[in-house]
Design a protein around this motif. Structure first.
Motif, PDB file in Angstrom:
ATOM      1  N   GLU A  87      31.409 -69.065-155.876  1.00 48.97           N
ATOM      2  CA  GLU A  87      30.937 -67.868-156.680  1.00 48.97           C
ATOM      3  C   GLU A  87      30.189 -68.627-157.938  1.00 48.97           C
ATOM      4  O   GLU A  87      28.949 -67.908-158.377  1.00 48.97           O
ATOM      5  CB  GLU A  87      32.319 -67.286-157.412  1.00 48.97           C
ATOM      6  N   ARG A  88      30.479 -69.749-158.405  1.00 51.02           N
ATOM      7  CA  ARG A  88      29.530 -70.280-159.574  1.00 51.02           C
ATOM      8  C   ARG A  88      28.440 -70.619-158.910  1.00 51.02           C
ATOM      9  O   ARG A  88      27.083 -70.439-159.655  1.00 51.02           O
ATOM     10  CB  ARG A  88      30.307 -71.595-159.969  1.00 51.02           C
ATOM     11  N   ILE A  89      28.107 -71.098-157.701  1.00 52.59           N
ATOM     12  CA  ILE A  89      26.663 -71.351-157.084  1.00 52.59           C
ATOM     13  C   ILE A  89      26.039 -70.157-156.956  1.00 52.59           C
ATOM     14  O   ILE A  89      24.813 -69.903-157.402  1.00 52.59           O
ATOM     15  CB  ILE A  89      27.210 -72.040-155.689  1.00 52.59           C
ATOM     16  N   ARG A  90      26.344 -69.045-156.154  1.00 59.72           N
ATOM     17  CA  ARG A  90      25.886 -67.948-156.349  1.00 59.72           C
ATOM     18  C   ARG A  90      25.403 -67.222-157.634  1.00 59.72           C
ATOM     19  O   ARG A  90      24.210 -66.926-157.757  1.00 59.72           O
ATOM     20  CB  ARG A  90      26.681 -66.818-155.827  1.00 59.72           C
ATOM     21  N   SER A  91      26.351 -67.186-158.633  1.00 60.36           N
ATOM     22  CA  SER A  91      25.803 -66.796-159.905  1.00 60.36           C
ATOM     23  C   SER A  91      24.854 -67.618-160.805  1.00 60.36           C
ATOM     24  O   SER A  91      23.738 -67.189-161.151  1.00 60.36           O
ATOM     25  CB  SER A  91      27.458 -66.757-160.692  1.00 60.36           C
ATOM     26  N   CYS A  92      24.945 -68.945-160.543  1.00 59.56           N
ATOM     27  CA  CYS A  92      23.908 -69.890-161.563  1.00 59.56           C
ATOM     28  C   CYS A  92      22.882 -69.959-160.549  1.00 59.56           C
ATOM     29  O   CYS A  92      21.646 -70.131-161.507  1.00 59.56           O
ATOM     30  CB  CYS A  92      24.721 -71.061-161.848  1.00 59.56           C
ATOM     31  N   VAL A  93      22.753 -69.988-159.392  1.00 54.78           N
ATOM     32  CA  VAL A  93      21.272 -70.218-158.661  1.00 54.78           C
ATOM     33  C   VAL A  93      20.825 -68.694-159.034  1.00 54.78           C
ATOM     34  O   VAL A  93      19.400 -68.981-159.031  1.00 54.78           O
ATOM     35  CB  VAL A  93      21.799 -70.396-157.248  1.00 54.78           C
ATOM     36  N   ALA A  94      21.287 -67.766-158.964  1.00 51.79           N
ATOM     37  CA  ALA A  94      20.637 -66.425-159.234  1.00 51.79           C
ATOM     38  C   ALA A  94      20.165 -66.274-160.659  1.00 51.79           C
ATOM     39  O   ALA A  94      19.061 -65.886-160.815  1.00 51.79           O
ATOM     40  CB  ALA A  94      21.493 -65.102-158.962  1.00 51.79           C
ATOM     41  N   ALA A 128      23.795 -70.936-151.797  1.00 47.26           N
ATOM     42  CA  ALA A 128      22.483 -71.338-152.692  1.00 47.26           C
ATOM     43  C   ALA A 128      21.413 -70.645-152.415  1.00 47.26           C
ATOM     44  O   ALA A 128      20.520 -70.147-153.149  1.00 47.26           O
ATOM     45  CB  ALA A 128      22.460 -72.742-152.831  1.00 47.26           C
ATOM     46  N   VAL A 129      21.134 -70.756-151.064  1.00 48.53           N
ATOM     47  CA  VAL A 129      19.810 -70.525-150.497  1.00 48.53           C
ATOM     48  C   VAL A 129      19.449 -68.786-150.621  1.00 48.53           C
ATOM     49  O   VAL A 129      18.643 -68.438-150.932  1.00 48.53           O
ATOM     50  CB  VAL A 129      19.435 -70.812-148.946  1.00 48.53           C
ATOM     51  N   GLU A 130      20.689 -68.332-150.219  1.00 49.30           N
ATOM     52  CA  GLU A 130      20.824 -66.871-150.256  1.00 49.30           C
ATOM     53  C   GLU A 130      20.752 -66.091-151.704  1.00 49.30           C
ATOM     54  O   GLU A 130      20.289 -65.233-151.826  1.00 49.30           O
ATOM     55  CB  GLU A 130      21.881 -66.358-149.656  1.00 49.30           C
ATOM     56  N   ALA A 131      21.146 -67.201-152.689  1.00 47.93           N
ATOM     57  CA  ALA A 131      21.028 -66.754-154.163  1.00 47.93           C
ATOM     58  C   ALA A 131      19.700 -66.981-154.683  1.00 47.93           C
ATOM     59  O   ALA A 131      19.356 -66.526-155.861  1.00 47.93           O
ATOM     60  CB  ALA A 131      22.113 -67.384-154.918  1.00 47.93           C
ATOM     61  N   VAL A 161      19.026 -74.509-143.038  1.00 51.69           N
ATOM     62  CA  VAL A 161      18.292 -74.067-144.147  1.00 51.69           C
ATOM     63  C   VAL A 161      16.803 -74.486-144.269  1.00 51.69           C
ATOM     64  O   VAL A 161      16.158 -73.877-145.037  1.00 51.69           O
ATOM     65  CB  VAL A 161      18.938 -74.217-145.590  1.00 51.69           C
ATOM     66  N   GLY A 162      16.423 -75.322-143.336  1.00 52.78           N
ATOM     67  CA  GLY A 162      15.288 -75.914-143.528  1.00 52.78           C
ATOM     68  C   GLY A 162      13.871 -75.082-143.258  1.00 52.78           C
ATOM     69  O   GLY A 162      12.963 -75.436-143.835  1.00 52.78           O
ATOM     70  N   ARG A 163      14.087 -73.931-142.619  1.00 52.21           N
ATOM     71  CA  ARG A 163      12.924 -72.893-142.752  1.00 52.21           C
ATOM     72  C   ARG A 163      13.075 -72.288-143.875  1.00 52.21           C
ATOM     73  O   ARG A 163      11.908 -71.169-144.309  1.00 52.21           O
ATOM     74  CB  ARG A 163      13.222 -71.947-141.351  1.00 52.21           C
ATOM     75  N   ARG A 164      13.811 -72.265-144.742  1.00 48.88           N
ATOM     76  CA  ARG A 164      13.911 -71.320-145.927  1.00 48.88           C
ATOM     77  C   ARG A 164      13.958 -72.182-147.299  1.00 48.88           C
ATOM     78  O   ARG A 164      13.759 -71.870-148.286  1.00 48.88           O
ATOM     79  CB  ARG A 164      15.099 -70.705-146.080  1.00 48.88           C
ATOM     80  N   ALA A 165      13.986 -73.460-147.054  1.00 42.43           N
ATOM     81  CA  ALA A 165      14.208 -74.294-148.331  1.00 42.43           C
ATOM     82  C   ALA A 165      13.880 -75.846-147.694  1.00 42.43           C
ATOM     83  O   ALA A 165      13.567 -76.152-146.823  1.00 42.43           O
ATOM     84  CB  ALA A 165      15.648 -74.364-148.970  1.00 42.43           C
ATOM     85  N   ILE A 166      13.144 -76.456-148.838  1.00 42.86           N
ATOM     86  CA  ILE A 166      13.103 -78.041-148.754  1.00 42.86           C
ATOM     87  C   ILE A 166      14.359 -78.733-148.818  1.00 42.86           C
ATOM     88  O   ILE A 166      15.015 -78.542-149.678  1.00 42.86           O
ATOM     89  CB  ILE A 166      12.066 -78.586-149.937  1.00 42.86           C
ATOM     90  N   VAL A 167      14.666 -79.630-148.123  1.00 41.64           N
ATOM     91  CA  VAL A 167      15.646 -80.410-147.902  1.00 41.64           C
ATOM     92  C   VAL A 167      15.495 -81.798-148.585  1.00 41.64           C
ATOM     93  O   VAL A 167      14.398 -82.550-148.453  1.00 41.64           O
ATOM     94  CB  VAL A 167      16.378 -80.690-146.560  1.00 41.64           C
ATOM     95  N   SER A 168      16.299 -82.045-149.574  1.00 38.51           N
ATOM     96  CA  SER A 168      16.021 -83.400-150.561  1.00 38.51           C
ATOM     97  C   SER A 168      17.075 -84.253-150.418  1.00 38.51           C
ATOM     98  O   SER A 168      18.398 -83.967-149.873  1.00 38.51           O
ATOM     99  CB  SER A 168      15.894 -82.712-151.974  1.00 38.51           C
ATOM    100  N   THR A 169      16.745 -85.547-150.934  1.00 36.49           N
ATOM    101  CA  THR A 169      17.762 -86.578-150.852  1.00 36.49           C
ATOM    102  C   THR A 169      17.896 -87.157-152.235  1.00 36.49           C
ATOM    103  O   THR A 169      17.166 -87.035-153.014  1.00 36.49           O
ATOM    104  CB  THR A 169      17.205 -87.684-150.062  1.00 36.49           C
ATOM    105  N   HIS A 170      19.262 -87.775-152.559  1.00 37.56           N
ATOM    106  CA  HIS A 170      19.462 -88.279-153.652  1.00 37.56           C
ATOM    107  C   HIS A 170      20.537 -89.303-153.371  1.00 37.56           C
ATOM    108  O   HIS A 170      21.824 -88.931-153.327  1.00 37.56           O
ATOM    109  CB  HIS A 170      20.157 -87.015-154.771  1.00 37.56           C
TER     110      HIS A 170
END
Length: 286
Positions: A87-94, A128-131, A161-170
Motif C-alpha cells: 500500500e505504501r508503494i502504491r501511494s508514494c509512487v503515485a 510500483a509500475v502500475e502506480a 516489467v522491462g517493456r514498461r520500465a528501465i531495470v536498474s542495479t544497485h
C-alpha cells in the motif's frame, strides 16, 4: 547503458541536504543538455514532497522512492506487514508521479531486494509500475548476492516489467562482488547502473563507476551494443578530485584509478611491457 543521472542526495535528511540537492538541480541540472538529477525519498509522503521540491529547478528530474521488501527488514526494521508495504508503494509512487511532472522519471527501489521472497518482490515491482514508476531498481543492499544469482533475479524483473520500465542495479561490495554483480545484471538486461566514483558508499562501498565503465569499454564483445557516454580520459582526474574533497584515500592497488594500476614491478612484467605494452596492459593509461 544509462549512466547519465546524478543522484544528488536525500532531501528529507536535513535542511542542508535539501538545499544541496536544490542547488545541484539548479546549477548542474538547469543547463541545456544536463544530466537528470535524482533525489532519494523513503515511501513516506513528507519525504516525497521535500524531494520533489528540491528537484524542481532541474530540467530532467528523477524522483527515487524506496522501501524494504525483505521479510527481515519488514518485520524487524519497518515493524510492518507485506500488505502495508504494498500500500505504501502504491501511494508514494503515485504521489511521486504526480509531483515530478510529465515526461520525468519516477524510480522505485525495493531495499534488500536480493534477500526478498521472489514472488513478493515481483508483486512489489508490479505495484510500483502500475502506480507510475518508470525505473525499477533491484538493490543488493547488503552485498549478499553473487553474479549468477543476481542475474537470475534481473532476468525475471526484466521479463515482468522491462517493456514498461528501465531495470536498474544497485550493488554493494560487502563480499567484493559489486562490480561483478553489476556486470552480470547488465548482461541479463539491466539498462541503468547505480555506481559511485572510487566505489564510495556504505560499509564496504558500492559498485565502482570506473570499474564498470572500463569493463564495458575493454570487453565490448561481452557487452554487445552496450555503450556509455562517459569520457574515460577523465576518470583518474575525477577519482583524485573526489578523494581530495572527501579526504578518503584510494588504495594504491585499486583497479583503474589506483596509483599502482599501471605500475609494473616484476622484472618479467617489465621485460614484456617494454617489448609490447599489450603483454601486461589490457587498457591504456591514457
Amino acid at each position: 547503458l544509462r549512466v547519465d543521472v546524478i543522484e544528488a542526495g536525500f532531501p528529507a535528511a536535513s535542511p542542508g541536504e535539501a538545499e544541496a540537492v536544490r542547488r545541484i538541480a539548479s546549477e548542474v541540472g538547469g543547463e541545456e543538455g544536463a544530466p537528470a538529477i535524482a533525489a532519494l525519498a523513503r515511501c513516506v509522503p513528507a519525504d516525497v514532497t521535500v524531494a520533489a521540491a528540491a528537484l524542481a529547478p532541474a530540467r530532467k528530474r528523477q524522483l527515487h522512492v524506496f522501501i524494504a521488501t525483505s521479510d527481515i527488514h519488514i518485520t524487524h526494521k519497518l515493524r510492518s506487514t507485506r500488505d502495508e508495504v504494498l500500500e505504501r508503494i502504491r501511494s508514494c509512487v503515485a504521489q511521486a508521479r504526480e509531483l515530478v511532472g510529465p515526461g520525468q522519471e519516477v524510480e522505485f527501489s525495493a531495499e534488500d531486494a536480493s534477500r526478498s521472497d521472489m514472488p513478493f518482490l515481483l508483486e512489489a515491482f508490479t505495484a510500483a509500475v502500475e502506480a507510475g514508476a518508470s525505473v525499477i531498481n533491484v538493490p543488493d543492499t547488503v552485498g549478499y548476492t553473487e553474479p549468477k544469482e543476481y542475474a537470475a533475479v534481473i532476468k525475471q524483473v526484466v521479463k515482468l516489467v522491462g517493456r514498461r520500465a528501465i531495470v536498474s542495479t544497485h550493488c554493494h561490495n560487502d563480499l567484493g562482488l559489486a562490480t561483478a554483480n553489476t556486470l552480470a545484471a547488465v548482461q541479463a538486461g539491466a539498462r541503468q547502473v547505480e555506481v559511485t566514483v572510487n566505489g564510495l558508499g556504505e560499509r564496504a562501498g558500492n559498485a565502482s563507476l570506473e570499474e564498470v565503465v572500463m569493463a564495458l569499454r575493454t570487453r565490448p564483445g561481452r557487452f554487445e551494443e552496450l555503450t556509455t557516454s562517459v569520457a574515460t580520459e577523465q576518470l583518474t582526474a575525477t577519482s583524485r578530485l573526489v578523494s581530495y574533497l572527501t579526504g578518503i584515500a584510494v588504495q594504491p592497488n585499486k583497479s583503474v584509478v589506483g596509483a599502482n594500476a599501471f605500475a609494473h614491478e616484476s622484472g618479467i612484467h617489465q621485460d614484456g611491457f617494454l617489448k609490447n605494452p599489450l603483454t601486461y596492459e589490457i587498457m591504456t593509461p591514457e
